[in-house]
Design an enzyme around this catalytic site. Structure first.
Site, PDB file in Angstrom:
ATOM      1  N   SER A 135     -46.102 -28.708 -49.860  1.00 33.00           N
ATOM      2  CA  SER A 135     -44.662 -29.430 -50.056  1.00 33.00           C
ATOM      3  C   SER A 135     -43.475 -29.208 -50.845  1.00 33.00           C
ATOM      4  O   SER A 135     -43.511 -28.389 -51.902  1.00 33.00           O
ATOM      5  CB  SER A 135     -45.632 -30.240 -50.895  1.00 33.00           C
ATOM      6  OG  SER A 135     -44.525 -31.701 -51.442  1.00 33.00           O
ATOM      7  N   LYS A 161     -44.298 -29.356 -45.387  1.00 33.40           N
ATOM      8  CA  LYS A 161     -43.050 -30.664 -45.880  1.00 33.40           C
ATOM      9  C   LYS A 161     -42.285 -31.265 -46.416  1.00 33.40           C
ATOM     10  O   LYS A 161     -41.600 -30.192 -47.556  1.00 33.40           O
ATOM     11  CB  LYS A 161     -44.810 -31.794 -46.276  1.00 33.40           C
ATOM     12  CG  LYS A 161     -44.350 -32.923 -46.917  1.00 33.40           C
ATOM     13  CD  LYS A 161     -45.809 -34.069 -47.180  1.00 33.40           C
ATOM     14  CE  LYS A 161     -45.729 -34.247 -48.671  1.00 33.40           C
ATOM     15  NZ  LYS A 161     -47.195 -35.080 -49.345  1.00 33.40           N
ATOM     16  N   LYS A 163     -39.902 -32.538 -48.778  1.00 31.82           N
ATOM     17  CA  LYS A 163     -39.189 -34.352 -49.671  1.00 31.82           C
ATOM     18  C   LYS A 163     -38.197 -34.582 -49.660  1.00 31.82           C
ATOM     19  O   LYS A 163     -37.570 -33.800 -48.790  1.00 31.82           O
ATOM     20  CB  LYS A 163     -39.598 -33.557 -50.831  1.00 31.82           C
ATOM     21  CG  LYS A 163     -41.175 -33.746 -51.220  1.00 31.82           C
ATOM     22  CD  LYS A 163     -41.828 -35.072 -51.072  1.00 31.82           C
ATOM     23  CE  LYS A 163     -43.040 -34.972 -51.985  1.00 31.82           C
ATOM     24  NZ  LYS A 163     -44.012 -36.228 -52.217  1.00 31.82           N
ATOM     25  N   ASP A 189     -42.215 -36.451 -46.368  1.00 37.25           N
ATOM     26  CA  ASP A 189     -41.895 -37.794 -47.274  1.00 37.25           C
ATOM     27  C   ASP A 189     -41.103 -38.301 -48.291  1.00 37.25           C
ATOM     28  O   ASP A 189     -40.864 -37.554 -48.689  1.00 37.25           O
ATOM     29  CB  ASP A 189     -43.080 -36.411 -47.994  1.00 37.25           C
ATOM     30  CG  ASP A 189     -44.510 -37.853 -48.980  1.00 37.25           C
ATOM     31  OD1 ASP A 189     -43.898 -38.916 -48.815  1.00 37.25           O
ATOM     32  OD2 ASP A 189     -44.887 -37.179 -49.816  1.00 37.25           O
ATOM     33  N   GLU A 214     -44.292 -39.312 -43.419  1.00 38.21           N
ATOM     34  CA  GLU A 214     -45.267 -40.459 -44.887  1.00 38.21           C
ATOM     35  C   GLU A 214     -44.643 -41.384 -45.675  1.00 38.21           C
ATOM     36  O   GLU A 214     -43.255 -41.163 -46.048  1.00 38.21           O
ATOM     37  CB  GLU A 214     -45.142 -38.369 -45.389  1.00 38.21           C
ATOM     38  CG  GLU A 214     -46.517 -39.421 -46.654  1.00 38.21           C
ATOM     39  CD  GLU A 214     -46.914 -38.302 -47.278  1.00 38.21           C
ATOM     40  OE1 GLU A 214     -46.714 -36.967 -46.885  1.00 38.21           O
ATOM     41  OE2 GLU A 214     -47.738 -38.159 -48.411  1.00 38.21           O
ATOM     42  N   ASP A 239     -49.287 -42.710 -47.782  1.00 36.77           N
ATOM     43  CA  ASP A 239     -49.968 -42.370 -48.322  1.00 36.77           C
ATOM     44  C   ASP A 239     -50.329 -43.387 -50.202  1.00 36.77           C
ATOM     45  O   ASP A 239     -51.419 -44.031 -49.876  1.00 36.77           O
ATOM     46  CB  ASP A 239     -48.834 -41.294 -48.887  1.00 36.77           C
ATOM     47  CG  ASP A 239     -48.869 -40.695 -50.508  1.00 36.77           C
ATOM     48  OD1 ASP A 239     -49.963 -41.380 -51.571  1.00 36.77           O
ATOM     49  OD2 ASP A 239     -48.241 -39.554 -51.060  1.00 36.77           O
ATOM     50  N   LYS A 263     -55.735 -39.688 -50.965  1.00 41.34           N
ATOM     51  CA  LYS A 263     -55.909 -38.987 -52.237  1.00 41.34           C
ATOM     52  C   LYS A 263     -57.295 -39.351 -53.035  1.00 41.34           C
ATOM     53  O   LYS A 263     -57.471 -40.808 -53.150  1.00 41.34           O
ATOM     54  CB  LYS A 263     -54.029 -39.026 -52.544  1.00 41.34           C
ATOM     55  CG  LYS A 263     -53.636 -38.541 -52.193  1.00 41.34           C
ATOM     56  CD  LYS A 263     -52.085 -38.666 -52.854  1.00 41.34           C
ATOM     57  CE  LYS A 263     -50.655 -37.855 -52.571  1.00 41.34           C
ATOM     58  NZ  LYS A 263     -49.236 -38.119 -52.524  1.00 41.34           N
ATOM     59  N   GLY A 291     -52.110 -33.842 -51.678  1.00 42.59           N
ATOM     60  CA  GLY A 291     -51.838 -33.158 -53.253  1.00 42.59           C
ATOM     61  C   GLY A 291     -51.057 -33.886 -54.736  1.00 42.59           C
ATOM     62  O   GLY A 291     -50.233 -35.105 -54.088  1.00 42.59           O
TER      63      GLY A 291
HETATM   64  O1  SMG Z   1     -49.986 -31.182 -54.844  1.00 45.77           O
HETATM   65  O2  SMG Z   1     -48.994 -29.915 -53.269  1.00 45.77           O
HETATM   66  C1  SMG Z   1     -49.180 -30.918 -54.331  1.00 45.77           C
HETATM   67  C2  SMG Z   1     -48.015 -32.010 -54.048  1.00 45.77           C
HETATM   68  C3  SMG Z   1     -47.790 -32.337 -52.967  1.00 45.77           C
HETATM   69  O3  SMG Z   1     -45.788 -34.322 -52.952  1.00 45.77           O
HETATM   70  C4  SMG Z   1     -46.768 -33.982 -53.055  1.00 45.77           C
HETATM   71  N1  SMG Z   1     -47.019 -35.015 -53.466  1.00 45.77           N
HETATM   72  O4  SMG Z   1     -46.201 -38.143 -52.439  1.00 45.77           O
HETATM   73  O5  SMG Z   1     -47.555 -36.511 -51.399  1.00 45.77           O
HETATM   74  C5  SMG Z   1     -46.701 -36.740 -52.643  1.00 45.77           C
HETATM   75  C6  SMG Z   1     -46.535 -36.172 -53.779  1.00 45.77           C
HETATM   76  C7  SMG Z   1     -46.197 -37.052 -55.077  1.00 45.77           C
HETATM   77  C8  SMG Z   1     -46.877 -36.080 -55.828  1.00 45.77           C
HETATM   78  S1  SMG Z   1     -45.000 -36.433 -56.435  1.00 45.77           S
HETATM   79  C9  SMG Z   1     -45.159 -35.442 -58.249  1.00 45.77           C
HETATM   80 MG    MG Z   2     -47.084 -38.781 -50.018  1.00 45.87          MG
END
Ligand code: SMG
Ligand code: MG
Length: 368
Positions: A135, A161, A163, A189, A214, A239, A263, A291
């Site tokens: 991510s 991925k 953001k 995402d 996402e 999510d 998750k 994650g």
């Molecule tokens: O653990 O690689 C990881 C983080 C993956 O993008 C990630 N998580 O919305 O999926 C999500 C985010 C939530 C945590 S952001 C602080």
């Molecule tokens: Mg997410």
């Protein structure tokens, strides 16, 4: 199982680089660890809540409070409780899924260590390694983003991925496609940063053949996600919206998503995560493991879950070095784009004592 007590331990883990999403930036991961102690073994659970209630309503201090005042006492009152009975005993307490997941995970780890069974085996894993994605946070500029993606592809990550948020969506996706080509598995995402009024902007992502978008809209808004899914070609993945197997059933029935990010913390534990996996599998809905910037404790459990048969897309199960210069456990190292599933009893990993000492900021022992 006979618990002698539970420890709530706060740690602070500095990230190798700030991680920015549509809702905030993390530079130090503040983590609540739960340790379940029995005469024969101890088990660990990692609470995935952030320091602030921005990803969801839960946050670290709130989780510690509800564990201390309600969840741990409810468990202490049931001396023979086994891990698979935890969710039912905690059900009278509304919500607080991340806190519930952490105590259930700690008890599961302890019980499995006593039984000599791996978590992967207990959950029904069918693979000994899992394909991994990464991510990539929102950056200050496209060149910075391209450098980061370049580095991750070099390391062997099998899926990227990005953001996104309004103002950082089509351009970064276009830039990554132009630089790295159409073969890269790519997804985005939004962490709920858009509204249905942005459907036209989100449809501009259609031309880039993304695996999925996402959580484009608000967590509680299954109906509008279903409308959006009819207006764009990119598959919608949920999510934040999915907190239980019932939520997943509703989302699938409404057509609010065609893919689910699972998750365990968000849904109240690994056992509920397995139920969501089974439901999705029965409906041919692909799932992948999300994650929450886990340390090796949470990562070990996520990798075990991601080895179940319905996890058909690479997860946010990155190597330890994606986030931490020094992990809490022996590091998870990416090989050929995969992480090995731990095989030892329980999680198969435990905190390294000196590392645990270094990062601990507070401990609290609750004797049974
Ligand atoms: O653990 O690689 C990881 C983080 C993956 O993008 C990630 N998580 O919305 O999926 C999500 C985010 C939530 C945590 S952001 C602080
Ligand atoms: Mg997410």
């Amino acid at each position: 199982m006979k618990l002698t007590g539970v420890e709530l331990r706060r740690i602070e883990m500095p990230l190798v680089a700030p991680f920015r999403t549509s809702f905030g930036t993390t530079t130090v991961r503040e983590v609540l660890l739960v340790r379940a102690v029995t005469p024969g073994a101890e088990g660990w659970g990692e609470c995935v809540a952030d320091a602030s209630p921005l990803y969801s309503s839960e946050y670290v201090d709130g989780c510690a409070d509800v564990l201390r005042r309600f969840l741990v006492p409810a468990i202490a009152a049931r001396p023979d409780l086994r891990p698979d009975g935890v969710a039912a005993v905690l059900a009278p307490v509304k919500g607080h899924r991340m806190a519930k997941a952490a105590i259930e995970a700690a008890m599961l780890d302890a019980q499995l260590r006593l039984d000599g069974v791996s978590l992967a085996g207990r959950l029904g894993a069918v693979r000994d390694r899992v394909p991994c994605g990464v991510s990539v946070g929102i950056m200050d500029s496209l060149p910075e983003l391209l450098d980061a993606v370049d580095g991750y592809l070099d390391e062997g990550y099998l899926r990227i991925k990005l953001k996104i948020e309004p103002g950082w969506d089509v351009e970064p996706v276009r830039a990554v496609r132009e630089r790295f080509g159409d073969d890269v598995l790519l997804q985005v995402d939004a962490n709920a940063a858009y509204t249905l009024a942005d459907a036209r902007q989100l449809a501009r992502l259609d031309e880039f053949d993304l695996l999925l978008v996402e959580q484009p809209l608000a967590a509680g808004d299954l109906r509008r996600h279903a409308e959006l899914a009819r207006l764009i070609r990119t598959p919608v993945c949920l999510d934040e919206s999915i907190e239980s197997v019932e939520d997943a059933a509703d989302a699938i029935m409404l057509g609010a998503c065609s893919i689910v990010n699972i998750k365990p913390g968000r849904v109240g534990g690994y056992l509920e995560a397995v139920r969501i996996h089974e439901l999705c599998r029965a409906h041919d809905v692909p799932v992948w493991c999300g994650g929450m910037l886990e340390t090796g404790i949470g990562r070990a459990a996520n990798v075990a879950l991601a080895a179940l048969p319905g996890f058909s897309l690479p997860g946010d199960t990155s190597g330890s070095n994606r986030y931490y210069a020094a992990d809490l456990t022996e590091p998870f190292v990416l090989r050929d784009g995969h992480l090995d599933v731990p095989t030892g009893p329980g999680l198969g990993v435990a905190p390294l004592p000196h590392r645990l000492e270094e990062v601990t900021v507070d401990t609290e022992w609750i004797r049974f």
